[in-house]
Scaffold this active site. Structure first.
Site: not given
Length: 450
Positions: A172, A214, A293
């Site tokens: 993402h 992910d 992230s």
């Protein structure tokens, strides 16, 4: 300070009355006056020589004057010099004393860190060169002016995987750069730029990604001496309560360290791209914010144990509940992406109903909504949900187990399939009507990965 000030303001000895030389010759030498009361300890070192209670000056100038005729001026000069010397010494003592007091605020003693602080500092210094900053840029050309612009589309963190330039991050983190639409602009190219710890910037190419877990892998062409792979650990033996450290770039603040503990294990979250559950996720209270992230989660030895991927927060900022994909899961995915450019993951080839719908029917398992005839389940004969000629709903097969392992919801089914391989034959037990059947199904890869 009051005593010291008094030294500077104390008067000089009173002038001696003038007498004839013959009177001075007949006068007996005066005895030194008794010592004055002792000063306070704080000003004892700065006290001036005591004077007589009479009007006579200090003893040593008088003796010189008595012994040497005509030396009254010299005696007065010597007396003044002696007093000036004492005052000068007192001034120097005060100046040095003030400088010493001031230096206590300016010159600090060497900092002494505790053992755990030294370990944290060492861990950060050793692993910071492995953490990178990833920015996504969309190269756009305006439809009217034809100007070419680089528009930032998001940023995140990552880390160096090997000496060949592979960078691991979240899917993402790089996905946002491809979801672009604007009527007045035309997107020509999406760039991914990787900034190393020494602030050198390199263009990156996407090697591959796994939307379900992910995870994404980029590659940069950087000198090997600038690439420091992060040490990879093991996540199978983690314990709740052990210390963890997260390094990333929250809100664009590069190389930020946050600490915490493992607050939970074997959590489950959903992939932001596909909604497919990610099992065995690590929960931590280390602060993880937007921009963290894709960054590494380290143990106290500085080894990689997870990839920071999500937080649970109503506001979008850290609320003390962060999640990391375990390194045991990430390692297998990265190896496949580097080798094949994709992850070959088996599927049954079905669409199933939400878990809440099955629970409302009072059933347990996975309700098959659709089973395309060209998919693994359709070829094996699994039946989908449909309506009859009167519009009534006829439930399809309900999967209750796979290879003897009970299936109560979609997460159980995905967990079982993650342990299987493409081409493997599994035994699917289904509830069809009022009876159960066992159907062999040959697993196939996803159509877009074949």
């Amino acid at each position: 300070m009051a005593a010291a000030t008094a030294c500077f303001l104390s008067p000089s000895p009173p002038p001696r009355p003038r007498h004839s030389r013959s009177h001075l010759a007949r006068a007996a030498p005066a005895k030194p006056a008794s010592a004055a009361p002792a000063l306070a300890p704080a000003s004892r070192s700065l006290a001036l020589p005591s004077t007589s209670t009479s009007t006579s000056p200090w003893p040593w100038p008088r003796r010189v004057r008595d012994l040497v005729p005509g030396a009254e001026a010299g005696a007065r000069l010597l007396s003044s010099a002696a007093g000036s010397l004492v005052v000068a010494l007192a001034s120097a003592a005060l100046i040095l004393g003030d400088a010493g007091a001031a230096s206590a605020f300016v010159v600090a003693t060497p900092r002494k860190l505790q053992a755990d602080e030294l370990a944290t500092v060492r861990l950060f210094q050793e692993n910071t060169p492995s953490v990178v900053y990833i920015t996504n840029l969309a190269v756009r050309q305006d439809a009217f002016t034809l100007d070419v612009l680089e528009v930032p589309q998001g940023s995140g963190s990552g880390f160096v995987w090997d000496k060949t330039g592979h960078i691991v991050t979240n899917f993402h983190v790089i996905r946002g750069a491809s979801d672009l639409s604007c009527q007045s602009e035309v997107t020509r190219l999406v760039l991914h730029r990787v900034t190393l710890a020494d602030q050198s910037v390199y263009e990156a190419q996407v090697v591959g990604f796994d939307q379900d877990k992910d995870v994404a892998v980029l590659r940069i062409k950087a000198p090997k001496d600038k690439l420091r792979p992060i040490p990879v650990g093991v996540s199978a033996d983690l314990l709740v309560g052990q210390k963890v450290y997260a390094i990333g770039n929250p809100f664009g603040l590069d190389h930020t360290l946050t600490t915490g503990v493992i607050s939970g294990l074997r959590r489950e979250i959903s992939s932001a791209a596909t909604g497919r559950p990610i099992q065995d996720v690590i929960q931590t209270d280390a602060a993880i914010n937007p921009g963290n992230s894709g960054g590494p989660l380290l143990d106290s030895s500085g080894n990689l144990i997870g990839v920071n991927t999500a937080i649970y927060s109503p506001s979008g900022a850290s609320s003390g509940v962060g999640f990391s994909i375990p390194v045991d899961t990430v390692g297998g995915i990265v190896d496949q992406l580097i080798k094949f450019g994709k992850v070959t993951r088996p599927i049954l080839g079905i669409k199933f109903a939400p878990d809440q719908s099955v629970e409302q029917l009072g059933l347990s398992g996975v309700l098959v909504l659709d089973a395309p005839p060209n998919g693994p389940a359709g070829k094996a004969g699994l039946q989908a949900t449909k309506r009859d000629g009167y519009g009534r709903l006829i439930l399809g097969d309900i999967i209750t187990s796979v290879n003897g392992t009970k299936v109560t919801n979609g997460s159980d089914l995905y967990r079982i399939l993650d342990q299987c391989k493409v081409g493997e034959t599994v035994t699917v037990e289904v509830l069809r009507g009022d009876h159960k059947e066992k159907i062999p199904v040959v697993l196939e890869p996803k159509p877009d990965e074949s």
